[in-house]
Design an enzyme around this catalytic site. Structure first.
Site, PDB file in Angstrom:
ATOM      1  N   SER A 134       0.851  -1.189   0.000  1.00 22.66           N
ATOM      2  CA  SER A 134       0.000   0.000   0.000  1.00 22.66           C
ATOM      3  C   SER A 134       0.883   1.233   0.000  1.00 22.66           C
ATOM      4  CB  SER A 134      -0.882   0.009   1.256  1.00 22.66           C
ATOM      5  OG  SER A 134      -1.503   1.263   1.445  1.00 22.66           O
ATOM      6  N   TYR A 147      -2.896  -1.787  10.275  1.00 23.45           N
ATOM      7  CA  TYR A 147      -2.876  -2.025   8.828  1.00 23.45           C
ATOM      8  C   TYR A 147      -1.588  -1.473   8.222  1.00 23.45           C
ATOM      9  CZ  TYR A 147      -4.258  -1.835   3.917  1.00 23.45           C
ATOM     10  OH  TYR A 147      -4.305  -1.987   2.548  1.00 23.45           O
TER      11      TYR A 147
END
Length: 239
Positions: A134, A147
């Protein structure tokens, strides 16, 4: 990498970015197996000609099911795409269970699959591992501490094994998406990239052999980070 005739495994491939990656790989002639947790979504993928493996990658049994499902097959592409968010809240011990599931799915499972499936990948003339991280692996946001940590960990792992495999037949790629329109981001406002367009950039990167695929707005984040990591962190921490 020529995709036609190659066997690809896409984790989390029955929905979101993974589903689009699977569809586009298939469209370019690859044979694709997808994993997922939803029997209904896996059945829908099966009707489109995909191989399917049911398994929750937050569990050891789920990882075992994936490894068993591709045993003996000429696996040439592994796309570690499956990922979940976390409801972790600082000072709330009740959210540690959610954090643990996130860590197992986003970090532990890709590491296990890379390790356990590497012999199959090495057996091919050419092979590719794609770890989907990400933009938040570059600089975290405060609202997604766990996350972001899993994606940063996977980024570090990917860079390390790329070096370890640099003289082998296995290419190691990291794909870094921005905020994408998926079920995971359904509650978030702001501009989001479509899953189709995100997957298209990832698949193009696989075909052209990029080591790092910065998708969409992540290209700008990487540029900022290359100039000033501190500035990138200041921008992203409140994102």
């Amino acid at each position: 990498m020529e995709l036609r005739g190659k066997l690809a495994l896409v984790t989390g491939g029955s929905d979101g970015i993974g589903r689009e990656i699977a569809l586009q790989l298939q469209g370019l002639g690859a044979d694709v197996i997808v994993t997922g947790r939803s029997a209904e979504k896996l059945q829908a993928m099966a009707t489109l000609g995909f191989g399917t493996i049911a398994g929750d990658l937050s569990t050891a049994a789920g990882v075992d099911a994936v490894v068993t499902g591709v045993a003996g097959k000429p696996l040439a592409i592994l796309v570690n795409n499956a990922g979940i968010g976390s409801e972790y809240e600082l000072e709330d011990a009740g959210t540690l269970g959610s954090a643990e599931l996130c860590i197992r799915t986003n970090l532990d499972a890709p590491i296990a699959l890379c390790t356990r499936l590497l012999p199959a990948l090495r057996a091919q003339r050419e092979a590719t591992i794609v770890n989907v991280t990400s933009g938040l692996a570059i600089a975290p946001r405060a609202g997604g501490a766990i996350y972001c940590a899993t994606k940063a960990g996977l980024r570090s792992y990917t860079q390390a094994i790329r070096h370890l495999l640099k003289d082998s037949n296995v290419r190691v790629i990291e794909a870094l998406p921005p905020v994408v329109e998926t079920n995971m981001t359904a509650g978030r406002s702001g501009k989001k990239m479509s899953a189709h367009d995100c997957a298209a950039e990832i698949v193009h990167g696989i075909r052209t052999g990029k080591a790092e695929i910065n998708v969409g707005m992540v290209k700008i984040l990487q540029l900022v980070h290359s100039i000033s990591p501190a500035l990138a962190r200041r921008i992203m921490i409140k994102f």
